[in-house]
Scaffold this motif. Sequence first.
Motif, mmCIF file in Angstrom:
data_model
loop_
_atom_site.group_PDB
_atom_site.id
_atom_site.type_symbol
_atom_site.label_atom_id
_atom_site.label_comp_id
_atom_site.label_asym_id
_atom_site.label_seq_id
_atom_site.Cartn_x
_atom_site.Cartn_y
_atom_site.Cartn_z
ATOM 1 N N ARG A 3 -9.713 29.333 5.249
ATOM 2 C CA ARG A 3 -8.086 30.294 4.535
ATOM 3 C C ARG A 3 -7.532 29.883 6.964
ATOM 4 N NH1 ARG A 3 -6.484 31.484 0.725
ATOM 5 N NH2 ARG A 3 -8.218 32.409 -1.153
ATOM 6 N N THR A 4 -6.553 28.892 6.424
ATOM 7 C CA THR A 4 -5.524 29.102 8.298
ATOM 8 C C THR A 4 -4.649 29.494 8.225
ATOM 9 O OG1 THR A 4 -4.454 26.962 7.089
ATOM 10 C CG2 THR A 4 -6.649 26.286 8.230
ATOM 11 N N SER A 5 -4.630 30.814 7.449
ATOM 12 C CA SER A 5 -3.338 31.677 6.840
ATOM 13 C C SER A 5 -4.023 33.123 8.738
ATOM 14 C CB SER A 5 -2.863 32.249 6.412
ATOM 15 O OG SER A 5 -2.531 33.616 6.523
ATOM 16 N N ASP A 6 -2.944 32.732 9.849
ATOM 17 C CA ASP A 6 -3.224 34.295 10.433
ATOM 18 C C ASP A 6 -3.155 34.963 10.091
ATOM 19 O OD1 ASP A 6 -1.398 32.238 12.761
ATOM 20 O OD2 ASP A 6 -3.745 31.892 12.617
ATOM 21 N N THR A 7 -2.205 35.235 8.634
ATOM 22 C CA THR A 7 -2.412 37.299 7.662
ATOM 23 C C THR A 7 -2.765 36.945 6.332
ATOM 24 O OG1 THR A 7 -0.595 36.078 6.570
ATOM 25 C CG2 THR A 7 0.175 36.673 9.040
ATOM 26 N N GLY A 8 -3.391 36.143 6.100
ATOM 27 C CA GLY A 8 -4.489 36.009 5.041
ATOM 28 C C GLY A 8 -3.770 36.084 3.532
ATOM 29 N N VAL A 9 -1.828 36.176 3.956
ATOM 30 C CA VAL A 9 -1.225 36.711 2.575
ATOM 31 C C VAL A 9 -0.717 35.228 2.114
ATOM 32 C CG1 VAL A 9 1.156 37.295 2.119
ATOM 33 C CG2 VAL A 9 0.283 38.531 3.657
ATOM 34 N N VAL A 10 -0.946 33.925 2.910
ATOM 35 C CA VAL A 10 -0.700 32.750 2.136
ATOM 36 C C VAL A 10 -1.023 32.028 3.062
ATOM 37 C CG1 VAL A 10 1.790 33.015 1.481
ATOM 38 C CG2 VAL A 10 1.491 32.054 3.912
ATOM 39 N N ILE A 11 -1.361 30.569 2.019
ATOM 40 C CA ILE A 11 -1.669 29.457 3.070
ATOM 41 C C ILE A 11 -0.687 28.374 3.508
ATOM 42 C CG2 ILE A 11 -3.957 27.596 2.765
ATOM 43 C CD1 ILE A 11 -5.630 29.511 1.158
ATOM 44 N N PRO A 12 -0.730 28.311 4.579
ATOM 45 C CA PRO A 12 0.350 27.041 5.437
ATOM 46 C C PRO A 12 0.217 25.963 4.335
ATOM 47 C CG PRO A 12 -0.119 27.987 6.766
ATOM 48 C CD PRO A 12 -0.853 28.918 5.627
ATOM 49 N N MET A 13 1.390 25.616 4.897
ATOM 50 C CA MET A 13 0.469 24.025 4.974
ATOM 51 C C MET A 13 1.356 23.219 6.370
ATOM 52 S SD MET A 13 2.287 20.223 3.726
ATOM 53 C CE MET A 13 1.935 20.300 1.618
ATOM 54 N N ILE A 14 0.238 22.556 7.418
ATOM 55 C CA ILE A 14 0.784 22.569 8.559
ATOM 56 C C ILE A 14 1.298 21.011 9.081
ATOM 57 C CG2 ILE A 14 -0.485 22.733 10.747
ATOM 58 C CD1 ILE A 14 -2.660 24.904 9.387
ATOM 59 N N ILE A 15 1.760 21.083 8.888
ATOM 60 C CA ILE A 15 2.466 19.127 9.521
ATOM 61 C C ILE A 15 2.213 19.637 10.824
ATOM 62 C CG2 ILE A 15 3.501 17.445 8.832
ATOM 63 C CD1 ILE A 15 4.525 18.841 6.282
ATOM 64 N N ARG A 16 1.922 18.456 11.575
ATOM 65 C CA ARG A 16 1.909 17.610 12.729
ATOM 66 C C ARG A 16 3.313 16.877 12.777
ATOM 67 N NH1 ARG A 16 -2.818 16.614 13.846
ATOM 68 N NH2 ARG A 16 -3.571 18.511 14.966
ATOM 69 N N ILE A 17 3.994 17.179 13.443
ATOM 70 C CA ILE A 17 5.511 15.815 13.500
ATOM 71 C C ILE A 17 6.098 16.046 14.937
ATOM 72 C CG2 ILE A 17 7.027 17.731 12.396
ATOM 73 C CD1 ILE A 17 8.578 14.898 11.381
ATOM 74 N N ASP A 18 7.376 14.764 14.949
ATOM 75 C CA ASP A 18 6.975 14.877 16.147
ATOM 76 C C ASP A 18 6.936 15.438 17.592
ATOM 77 O OD1 ASP A 18 9.539 13.225 15.092
ATOM 78 O OD2 ASP A 18 10.552 14.961 14.748
ATOM 79 N N GLY A 19 5.156 14.773 17.706
ATOM 80 C CA GLY A 19 4.809 16.661 18.690
ATOM 81 C C GLY A 19 4.640 17.452 18.671
ATOM 82 N N ARG A 20 4.736 18.031 17.324
ATOM 83 C CA ARG A 20 4.451 20.023 17.038
ATOM 84 C C ARG A 20 4.245 20.212 15.917
ATOM 85 N NH1 ARG A 20 10.737 21.092 17.532
ATOM 86 N NH2 ARG A 20 9.684 23.196 18.271
ATOM 87 N N GLU A 21 3.721 21.394 15.769
ATOM 88 C CA GLU A 21 2.769 21.501 14.815
ATOM 89 C C GLU A 21 3.795 23.003 13.689
ATOM 90 O OE1 GLU A 21 -1.051 23.099 14.412
ATOM 91 O OE2 GLU A 21 -1.884 20.645 15.584
ATOM 92 N N LEU A 22 4.449 22.568 12.539
ATOM 93 C CA LEU A 22 4.817 23.154 11.452
ATOM 94 C C LEU A 22 4.013 23.753 10.740
ATOM 95 C CD1 LEU A 22 7.974 20.615 11.172
ATOM 96 C CD2 LEU A 22 8.359 22.670 12.461
ATOM 97 N N ARG A 23 3.964 25.284 10.664
ATOM 98 C CA ARG A 23 3.569 25.679 9.360
ATOM 99 C C ARG A 23 4.268 25.857 8.711
ATOM 100 N NH1 ARG A 23 -1.676 28.312 10.271
ATOM 101 N NH2 ARG A 23 -2.035 27.538 12.992
#
Length: 268
Positions: A196-216
């Motif tokens: 699980r990549t969620s920092d909180t354990g509440v949801v599993i986010p989709m992590i997208i790399r775009i424009d040189g940054r990562e969006l959760r």
Amino acid sequence: MDTVGELLRQWRHRRRLSQLDLALAADVSARHVSLVETGKSNPSADMVLRLADQLDVPLRERNRLLLAAGFAPRYAERPLTDDALAAAREAVERVLRAHEPYPALAFDRRWNILLANRAIEPFFGQVDPELLRPPVNLLRLGLDPRGFAPMVVNLDDVRTVFGARVRRQLAVSPDPELAALHDELLGTADEEPAHRTSDTGVVIPMIIRIDGRELRLFSTITTFGTPMDITLDEVAIESYYPADAASAAYFTPLPRTAPGAPLSVPFR
């Protein structure tokens, strides 16, 4: 061709109910349910729909039950652009617009995108134009190597989540085309996320790399509460939210649009 009794029995088994369970829920006798399923009693249209309601049968399949029982279909299926669905379409558009500057889209039972707001457009920059030819399929867009897949950092998690959602959908309402799409894109997806990549354990986010940054991003699903049209019964709106402040900062307010103005790419 299956009889109405055979179809009802299939739905009862799918819902893991006994004949007594269904009879009690529908306020009929277990003997009557048995007679209907074995073809020894011909149910009325109202009885077919009463049993279908307790079995949570989708509207499309309720029409199939009615036809098998010798009755005309009860539920219409019109495109979302039909004048009869104007109020519903406007409601969908309002939800999509109100969610800007964050992405949101509406799709049908086979995950073909019907409408999307303007916030989705920046994510299409690295997508193969072939995948953007209508009908644009959200599963294919998200998992095909020509689509978003190379941008998704936690692709294994996303595949697992998508796979679980599609399998639940197929369990509720089997569909050969959706099943084939699942086998093509998700056939090897794990039942549960390997990590699980969620920092909180509440949801599993989709992590997208775009424009040189990562969006959760995480998402919610909205559906119509009391649909009487097959199209509306099968429409889902997926709204994406930033999972942290850094992701929220990526999205900037969009200029207001007048009511009735076009949304994003015309998918249909």
